[in-house]
Design a protein around this motif. Structure first.
Motif, PDB file in Angstrom:
ATOM      1  N   PHE A  53      38.633 -46.233  26.422  1.00 19.66           N
ATOM      2  CA  PHE A  53      38.523 -45.142  25.380  1.00 19.66           C
ATOM      3  C   PHE A  53      39.984 -45.201  24.668  1.00 19.66           C
ATOM      4  O   PHE A  53      40.169 -44.900  23.572  1.00 19.66           O
ATOM      5  CB  PHE A  53      38.749 -43.738  26.300  1.00 19.66           C
ATOM      6  CG  PHE A  53      38.683 -42.662  25.294  1.00 19.66           C
ATOM      7  CD1 PHE A  53      37.705 -42.009  24.952  1.00 19.66           C
ATOM      8  CD2 PHE A  53      39.758 -41.885  25.446  1.00 19.66           C
ATOM      9  CE1 PHE A  53      37.649 -40.981  24.027  1.00 19.66           C
ATOM     10  CE2 PHE A  53      39.966 -40.723  24.715  1.00 19.66           C
ATOM     11  CZ  PHE A  53      38.682 -40.289  23.932  1.00 19.66           C
ATOM     12  N   ARG A  54      40.886 -45.881  25.342  1.00 19.53           N
ATOM     13  CA  ARG A  54      42.490 -46.015  24.873  1.00 19.53           C
ATOM     14  C   ARG A  54      42.672 -47.008  24.137  1.00 19.53           C
ATOM     15  O   ARG A  54      43.626 -47.140  23.224  1.00 19.53           O
ATOM     16  CB  ARG A  54      43.522 -45.829  25.957  1.00 19.53           C
ATOM     17  CG  ARG A  54      43.746 -44.682  26.869  1.00 19.53           C
ATOM     18  CD  ARG A  54      44.717 -44.775  27.635  1.00 19.53           C
ATOM     19  NE  ARG A  54      44.969 -45.966  28.579  1.00 19.53           N
ATOM     20  CZ  ARG A  54      44.555 -46.244  29.639  1.00 19.53           C
ATOM     21  NH1 ARG A  54      43.974 -45.114  30.277  1.00 19.53           N
ATOM     22  NH2 ARG A  54      44.665 -47.181  30.342  1.00 19.53           N
ATOM     23  N   SER A  55      41.385 -48.051  23.957  1.00 16.61           N
ATOM     24  CA  SER A  55      41.832 -49.409  23.437  1.00 16.61           C
ATOM     25  C   SER A  55      41.683 -49.204  21.747  1.00 16.61           C
ATOM     26  O   SER A  55      42.017 -50.327  21.174  1.00 16.61           O
ATOM     27  CB  SER A  55      41.086 -50.251  23.883  1.00 16.61           C
ATOM     28  OG  SER A  55      39.640 -50.073  23.589  1.00 16.61           O
ATOM     29  N   VAL A  56      41.254 -48.289  21.204  1.00 18.73           N
ATOM     30  CA  VAL A  56      41.157 -48.204  19.886  1.00 18.73           C
ATOM     31  C   VAL A  56      41.610 -46.946  19.201  1.00 18.73           C
ATOM     32  O   VAL A  56      41.642 -46.122  19.980  1.00 18.73           O
ATOM     33  CB  VAL A  56      39.527 -48.209  19.268  1.00 18.73           C
ATOM     34  CG1 VAL A  56      39.002 -49.647  19.496  1.00 18.73           C
ATOM     35  CG2 VAL A  56      38.557 -47.296  20.067  1.00 18.73           C
ATOM     36  N   ARG A  57      42.020 -46.805  17.845  1.00 16.63           N
ATOM     37  CA  ARG A  57      42.205 -45.692  17.152  1.00 16.63           C
ATOM     38  C   ARG A  57      40.961 -45.090  16.528  1.00 16.63           C
ATOM     39  O   ARG A  57      39.912 -45.724  16.103  1.00 16.63           O
ATOM     40  CB  ARG A  57      43.130 -45.856  15.919  1.00 16.63           C
ATOM     41  CG  ARG A  57      44.514 -46.367  16.549  1.00 16.63           C
ATOM     42  CD  ARG A  57      45.709 -46.527  15.575  1.00 16.63           C
ATOM     43  NE  ARG A  57      47.053 -46.958  15.973  1.00 16.63           N
ATOM     44  CZ  ARG A  57      47.521 -47.992  15.420  1.00 16.63           C
ATOM     45  NH1 ARG A  57      47.002 -48.570  14.416  1.00 16.63           N
ATOM     46  NH2 ARG A  57      48.685 -48.333  15.792  1.00 16.63           N
ATOM     47  N   PRO A  58      41.048 -43.662  16.092  1.00 18.67           N
ATOM     48  CA  PRO A  58      39.907 -43.304  15.455  1.00 18.67           C
ATOM     49  C   PRO A  58      39.809 -44.034  14.146  1.00 18.67           C
ATOM     50  O   PRO A  58      40.509 -44.440  13.480  1.00 18.67           O
ATOM     51  CB  PRO A  58      40.217 -41.897  15.435  1.00 18.67           C
ATOM     52  CG  PRO A  58      40.928 -41.411  16.447  1.00 18.67           C
ATOM     53  CD  PRO A  58      41.753 -42.701  16.788  1.00 18.67           C
ATOM     54  N   LEU A  59      38.474 -43.829  13.697  1.00 20.02           N
ATOM     55  CA  LEU A  59      38.223 -44.861  12.185  1.00 20.02           C
ATOM     56  C   LEU A  59      38.919 -43.590  11.211  1.00 20.02           C
ATOM     57  O   LEU A  59      38.988 -42.611  11.338  1.00 20.02           O
ATOM     58  CB  LEU A  59      36.930 -44.949  12.138  1.00 20.02           C
ATOM     59  CG  LEU A  59      36.152 -45.811  12.848  1.00 20.02           C
ATOM     60  CD1 LEU A  59      34.519 -45.986  12.762  1.00 20.02           C
ATOM     61  CD2 LEU A  59      36.572 -47.419  12.817  1.00 20.02           C
ATOM     62  N   PRO A  60      39.272 -44.366  10.135  1.00 17.91           N
ATOM     63  CA  PRO A  60      39.782 -43.508   9.088  1.00 17.91           C
ATOM     64  C   PRO A  60      38.976 -42.392   8.445  1.00 17.91           C
ATOM     65  O   PRO A  60      37.604 -42.961   8.331  1.00 17.91           O
ATOM     66  CB  PRO A  60      40.194 -44.550   7.855  1.00 17.91           C
ATOM     67  CG  PRO A  60      40.434 -45.944   8.777  1.00 17.91           C
ATOM     68  CD  PRO A  60      39.481 -45.686   9.755  1.00 17.91           C
ATOM     69  N   PRO A  61      39.372 -41.366   8.085  1.00 16.33           N
ATOM     70  CA  PRO A  61      38.279 -40.206   7.466  1.00 16.33           C
ATOM     71  C   PRO A  61      37.832 -40.768   6.345  1.00 16.33           C
ATOM     72  O   PRO A  61      38.565 -41.506   5.477  1.00 16.33           O
ATOM     73  CB  PRO A  61      39.053 -38.909   7.437  1.00 16.33           C
ATOM     74  CG  PRO A  61      40.374 -39.366   8.194  1.00 16.33           C
ATOM     75  CD  PRO A  61      40.679 -40.793   8.198  1.00 16.33           C
ATOM     76  N   ARG A  62      36.609 -40.147   5.976  1.00 18.26           N
ATOM     77  CA  ARG A  62      35.923 -40.442   4.562  1.00 18.26           C
ATOM     78  C   ARG A  62      35.111 -39.273   4.419  1.00 18.26           C
ATOM     79  O   ARG A  62      34.685 -38.318   5.257  1.00 18.26           O
ATOM     80  CB  ARG A  62      35.100 -41.511   4.446  1.00 18.26           C
ATOM     81  CG  ARG A  62      33.898 -41.447   5.525  1.00 18.26           C
ATOM     82  CD  ARG A  62      33.187 -42.868   5.624  1.00 18.26           C
ATOM     83  NE  ARG A  62      32.331 -42.933   4.289  1.00 18.26           N
ATOM     84  CZ  ARG A  62      31.077 -43.886   4.160  1.00 18.26           C
ATOM     85  NH1 ARG A  62      31.059 -44.477   5.025  1.00 18.26           N
ATOM     86  NH2 ARG A  62      30.772 -43.980   2.903  1.00 18.26           N
ATOM     87  N   ARG A  63      34.864 -38.886   2.967  1.00 19.83           N
ATOM     88  CA  ARG A  63      34.254 -37.754   2.456  1.00 19.83           C
ATOM     89  C   ARG A  63      32.740 -38.047   2.375  1.00 19.83           C
ATOM     90  O   ARG A  63      32.580 -39.087   1.791  1.00 19.83           O
ATOM     91  CB  ARG A  63      34.824 -37.222   1.245  1.00 19.83           C
ATOM     92  CG  ARG A  63      36.239 -36.671   1.549  1.00 19.83           C
ATOM     93  CD  ARG A  63      36.523 -35.974   0.287  1.00 19.83           C
ATOM     94  NE  ARG A  63      36.078 -34.637   0.367  1.00 19.83           N
ATOM     95  CZ  ARG A  63      36.355 -33.532   1.036  1.00 19.83           C
ATOM     96  NH1 ARG A  63      37.360 -33.576   1.769  1.00 19.83           N
ATOM     97  NH2 ARG A  63      35.750 -32.380   0.897  1.00 19.83           N
ATOM     98  N   LEU A  64      32.024 -37.228   2.999  1.00 17.73           N
ATOM     99  CA  LEU A  64      30.449 -37.493   2.636  1.00 17.73           C
ATOM    100  C   LEU A  64      29.721 -35.976   2.233  1.00 17.73           C
ATOM    101  O   LEU A  64      30.135 -35.038   2.515  1.00 17.73           O
ATOM    102  CB  LEU A  64      29.846 -37.928   4.195  1.00 17.73           C
ATOM    103  CG  LEU A  64      30.063 -39.214   4.718  1.00 17.73           C
ATOM    104  CD1 LEU A  64      29.492 -39.459   6.083  1.00 17.73           C
ATOM    105  CD2 LEU A  64      29.694 -40.288   3.826  1.00 17.73           C
ATOM    106  N   PRO A  65      28.790 -36.237   1.350  1.00 16.71           N
ATOM    107  CA  PRO A  65      27.857 -35.111   1.358  1.00 16.71           C
ATOM    108  C   PRO A  65      27.335 -34.637   2.420  1.00 16.71           C
ATOM    109  O   PRO A  65      26.927 -35.490   3.441  1.00 16.71           O
ATOM    110  CB  PRO A  65      26.909 -35.545   0.027  1.00 16.71           C
ATOM    111  CG  PRO A  65      26.826 -36.925   0.432  1.00 16.71           C
ATOM    112  CD  PRO A  65      28.199 -37.606   0.935  1.00 16.71           C
TER     113      PRO A  65
END
Length: 432
Positions: free
Chosen positions: A57-69
């Motif tokens: 759980f600690r080994s990665v950062r959250p993915l960058p946000p994006r906008r979706l319809p």
């Protein structure tokens, strides 16, 4: 010890699957590296099961946000709180079909049927003693004090008669659900169909989300067949058809499942050119003559974060970080051992990538005793015949899928085993 211990337990546990009852920190900058790699051919010495899940759980950062319809946002995670862009309802609306009335009756009808309909512009103001037909969802005219339901009134000769409703009856007032700017859902909420409906009602066309992590599955092993019956020492691939759907159920967007055999060069190319957010391999995690995974990881310069976990089945599982930061989960080749790896490493890792909080722990009482490994956690398929009961299933060896195919959860059995009526942690399995 090897997973042969689990095969022996599966047989020793008898026909009920258990013996009869008797007396986000470092992110992609890295986490703590293991001090030692096990010697070739040695037993895998790794962290405890719960510690391994925390490391994943600690080994990665959250993915960058994006906008979706909205129509593409289902299953993604909110990257920011969902706040209302308008009052809900945005204006006073009728909760029932009937008549908007002003003051006590009887009333004079200012219009005939159909009257005020949902979606129509505002009507003229009512004064005391006036009424107008109105449909559910229509905007209530100014001056109206209540809505008289259609089954309670009688209209004739432009007159309406019926009991006088209480002021505000069957009117949904503006802002009853929320005011503009109210937080409706917190960040890190997984978007369900109902959440998308709420977002639409609150005025959104698009949402800022953490995207579903893209996953690539690499199936390894020359002994695998991909159609037909086993023959000539070769066996059907059970992990290829299972791993992608399992990852999808855990929240991933599975890009492709590739079958590479035992080709080290093909594995090297696949790992070095992948555009996935997570790579999952099946097989080749041990130290056999055709197990190339660890050598290819070393050749790529990957960081081995976890090399074996103290869990049965599945202890040879591994977690690595490729040079570009992409995580790789190596699943053992035995089917139930692979499921153990998915729930031990892939599930918390996917939660972290999607910025979803850890699942709430659930527990149940064992209906039968379950023998344990002397040192390691054991994951055992169980059915749930009652809300608080967990019944261990047979066919729970590391190479078997029959037990888990009938299971609703995996029971987490501590080292040394558990007795009937002991409460144990349950890991829910995907329903579809």
């Amino acid at each position: 010890m090897t997973d042969e211990f689990d095969d022996a337990l599966a047989l020793a546990n008898g026909p009920a699957g258990a013996a009869p009852a008797a007396a986000r920190g470092a992110g992609r900058r890295g986490v703590a590296r293991p001090r030692h790699a096990p010697a070739e051919g040695a037993a895998h010495v790794g962290p405890a099961w719960e510690s391994a899940r925390a490391t994943a759980f600690r080994s990665v950062r959250p993915l960058p946000p994006r906008r979706l319809p909205l129509d593409l946002a289902l299953g993604h995670t909110l990257a920011a709180p969902l706040t209302a862009l308008t009052d809900l309802p945005a204006f006073d609306t009728s909760a029932m079909d009937g008549w908007a009335v002003a003051g006590p009756g009887p009333w004079r009808l200012t219009a005939g049927e159909p009257g005020l309909l949902a979606g129509a512009p505002a009507a003229g103001r009512l004064t005391d003693g006036e009424a107008v037909p109105i449909a559910t969802g229509a905007r209530v005219p100014e001056g109206a004090t209540a809505v008289l339901r259609s089954e309670r009134g009688t209209a004739a000769d432009r007159r309406l008669r019926g009991p006088s409703p209480q002021p505000g009856a069957d009117i949904r007032p503006r802002g009853q659900e929320c005011r503009s700017g109210t937080e409706l859902l917190p960040a890190r909420t997984t978007l369900t169909p109902a959440a998308l409906g709420l977002a639409a009602a609150a005025g959104y066309d698009q949402l800022a989300v953490r995207p579903k992590p893209r996953a690539e599955v690499l199936v390894l092993g020359d002994e695998l067949l991909f159609r037909g019956l086993p023959h000539d020492g070769r066996i059907r691939d059970a992990l290829g058809p299972m791993t992608g759907p399992w990852l999808a159920a855990l929240g991933a967007q599975v890009m492709v499942t590739r079958r590479l055999g035992d080709d080290a060069e093909a594995l090297h190319e696949a790992m070095s050119t992948s555009r996935a957010d997570l790579i999952v391999t099946t097989g080749s995690t041990a130290a056999g003559p055709m197990d190339h995974l660890r050598a290819v990881l070393a050749r790529l310069g990957a960081h081995l974060l976890i090399s074996g976990v103290a869990v049965r089945p599945g202890h040879p599982m591994l977690l690595a970080e490729l040079p570009g930061g992409t995580p790789l989960v190596g699943l053992p080749g035995n089917p139930l051992a692979a499921v153990s790896g998915l729930l031990t490493l892939a599930e918390p890792l996917l939660r972290a990538l999607a910025d979803r909080p850890a699942a709430a722990e659930r527990h149940g009482r064992l209906t039968d005793e379950v023998r344990g490994h002397p040192e390691d956690t054991r994951l055992v398929p169980v059915e749930l015949p009652e809300p608080d009961a967990a019944r261990p299933l047979t066919y729970a060896g590391p190479a078997m899928l029959r037990g888990i195919a009938a299971a609703a959860a995996l029971a987490v059995i501590p080292a040394g085993g558990a007795r009937a009526q002991d409460r144990v942690r349950l890991l829910d399995l995907p329903a579809a």
